[in-house]
Write an enzyme that holds these catalytic residues in place. Sequence first.
Site, PDB file in Angstrom:
ATOM      1  N   LYS A  28       0.853  -1.197   0.000  1.00 42.51           N
ATOM      2  CA  LYS A  28       0.000   0.000   0.000  1.00 42.51           C
ATOM      3  C   LYS A  28       0.882   1.237   0.000  1.00 42.51           C
ATOM      4  O   LYS A  28       2.105   1.165   0.055  1.00 42.51           O
ATOM      5  CB  LYS A  28      -0.927   0.015   1.215  1.00 42.51           C
ATOM      6  CG  LYS A  28      -0.203   0.054   2.564  1.00 42.51           C
ATOM      7  CD  LYS A  28      -1.210   0.069   3.702  1.00 42.51           C
ATOM      8  CE  LYS A  28      -0.496   0.113   5.062  1.00 42.51           C
ATOM      9  NZ  LYS A  28      -1.469   0.176   6.176  1.00 42.51           N
ATOM     10  N   TYR A 177      12.075  10.432  15.120  1.00 38.77           N
ATOM     11  CA  TYR A 177      11.872  10.190  13.689  1.00 38.77           C
ATOM     12  C   TYR A 177      12.884  10.982  12.864  1.00 38.77           C
ATOM     13  O   TYR A 177      13.510  10.462  11.941  1.00 38.77           O
ATOM     14  CB  TYR A 177      10.446  10.582  13.310  1.00 38.77           C
ATOM     15  CG  TYR A 177      10.118  10.435  11.842  1.00 38.77           C
ATOM     16  CD1 TYR A 177       9.761   9.195  11.314  1.00 38.77           C
ATOM     17  CD2 TYR A 177      10.152  11.535  10.993  1.00 38.77           C
ATOM     18  CE1 TYR A 177       9.456   9.060   9.967  1.00 38.77           C
ATOM     19  CE2 TYR A 177       9.846  11.406   9.648  1.00 38.77           C
ATOM     20  CZ  TYR A 177       9.503  10.167   9.135  1.00 38.77           C
ATOM     21  OH  TYR A 177       9.212  10.041   7.811  1.00 38.77           O
ATOM     22  N   LYS A 209       0.329  11.851   2.046  1.00 43.93           N
ATOM     23  CA  LYS A 209      -0.858  11.288   2.693  1.00 43.93           C
ATOM     24  C   LYS A 209      -0.811   9.764   2.630  1.00 43.93           C
ATOM     25  O   LYS A 209      -1.036   9.168   1.582  1.00 43.93           O
ATOM     26  CB  LYS A 209      -2.125  11.786   2.003  1.00 43.93           C
ATOM     27  CG  LYS A 209      -2.360  13.281   2.099  1.00 43.93           C
ATOM     28  CD  LYS A 209      -3.617  13.689   1.331  1.00 43.93           C
ATOM     29  CE  LYS A 209      -3.827  15.191   1.377  1.00 43.93           C
ATOM     30  NZ  LYS A 209      -5.011  15.618   0.607  1.00 43.93           N
ATOM     31  N   THR A 210      -0.502   9.133   3.747  1.00 46.82           N
ATOM     32  CA  THR A 210      -0.487   7.671   3.818  1.00 46.82           C
ATOM     33  C   THR A 210      -1.019   7.229   5.177  1.00 46.82           C
ATOM     34  O   THR A 210      -1.162   8.040   6.098  1.00 46.82           O
ATOM     35  CB  THR A 210       0.939   7.105   3.642  1.00 46.82           C
ATOM     36  OG1 THR A 210       1.749   7.503   4.774  1.00 46.82           O
ATOM     37  CG2 THR A 210       1.587   7.592   2.352  1.00 46.82           C
TER      38      THR A 210
END
Length: 252
Positions: A28, A177, A209-210
């Site tokens: 995905k 991160y 956008k994920t």
Amino acid sequence: MESMNPKNSNIHFLMTIVLQPVVTGANKGIGFEISKQLASNGVKVILTARDVKRGTEAVDILKAAGYSDLSFHQLDVSDPVSIFAFVNFIKTEFGKLDILVNNAAVNGLTTVGSVDPKDLKFGPDDFISNENAKKKLGDVDGLTEEKVDEVVEEFLEDVKENLIEDKGWPSNNFSAYSVSKTVLNAYTRVLAKKYPTVAINAVSPGFTKTDLNYNAGVLTTEEAAKGPVMLALMPDSKPSGLFFDNTEVSTF
């Protein structure tokens, strides 16, 4: 950016020698779109994912949409057993690997509120005021795997001691991160120097956008995949040891 049309001369040349690309974490999101764009250019993509069911379904979706040159193989990049099995598969079935798009990632976030893309900088000069880290990561010629590891260990120790701000590490919600991405980009330089016959680059697709960021990004996966696909389809003279902000060369 160079056109991704199969009629393009560079891509036509690549197609004639039959490239064998692998995309990790591709069931995905950006990995899925990278696989789709590579397949649309006539290369035979091996789409990988940790979950066999999800990976197989992703390949079925792409094939149903007309992208026939895809196959699936299970791969968990955090599992040595899975990696070993995959390497043996590549050696046995193809004998070599031409392109690796190492897209796989693990979500360490529990919640995401309002995100400022300026907080997501991945170079030592972008946000790190820790002089020791800046010195080690900024020394391009003297950069080694050991120095990268030392920066990671120093950051982790300062996290334990609650000294992030005092020691000049980023203090926003994406501190870990951002530091992890920065050292990963630095490690790209180390690998590029260690393997001069292999083109090894780091690419930031942009704030996309994920599911990984709960769709808080601003770019589509189609836009985000352009940079990795561009690099994957470059001819033999492709650059190495560089950092790309999507399709443009940037500073680390």
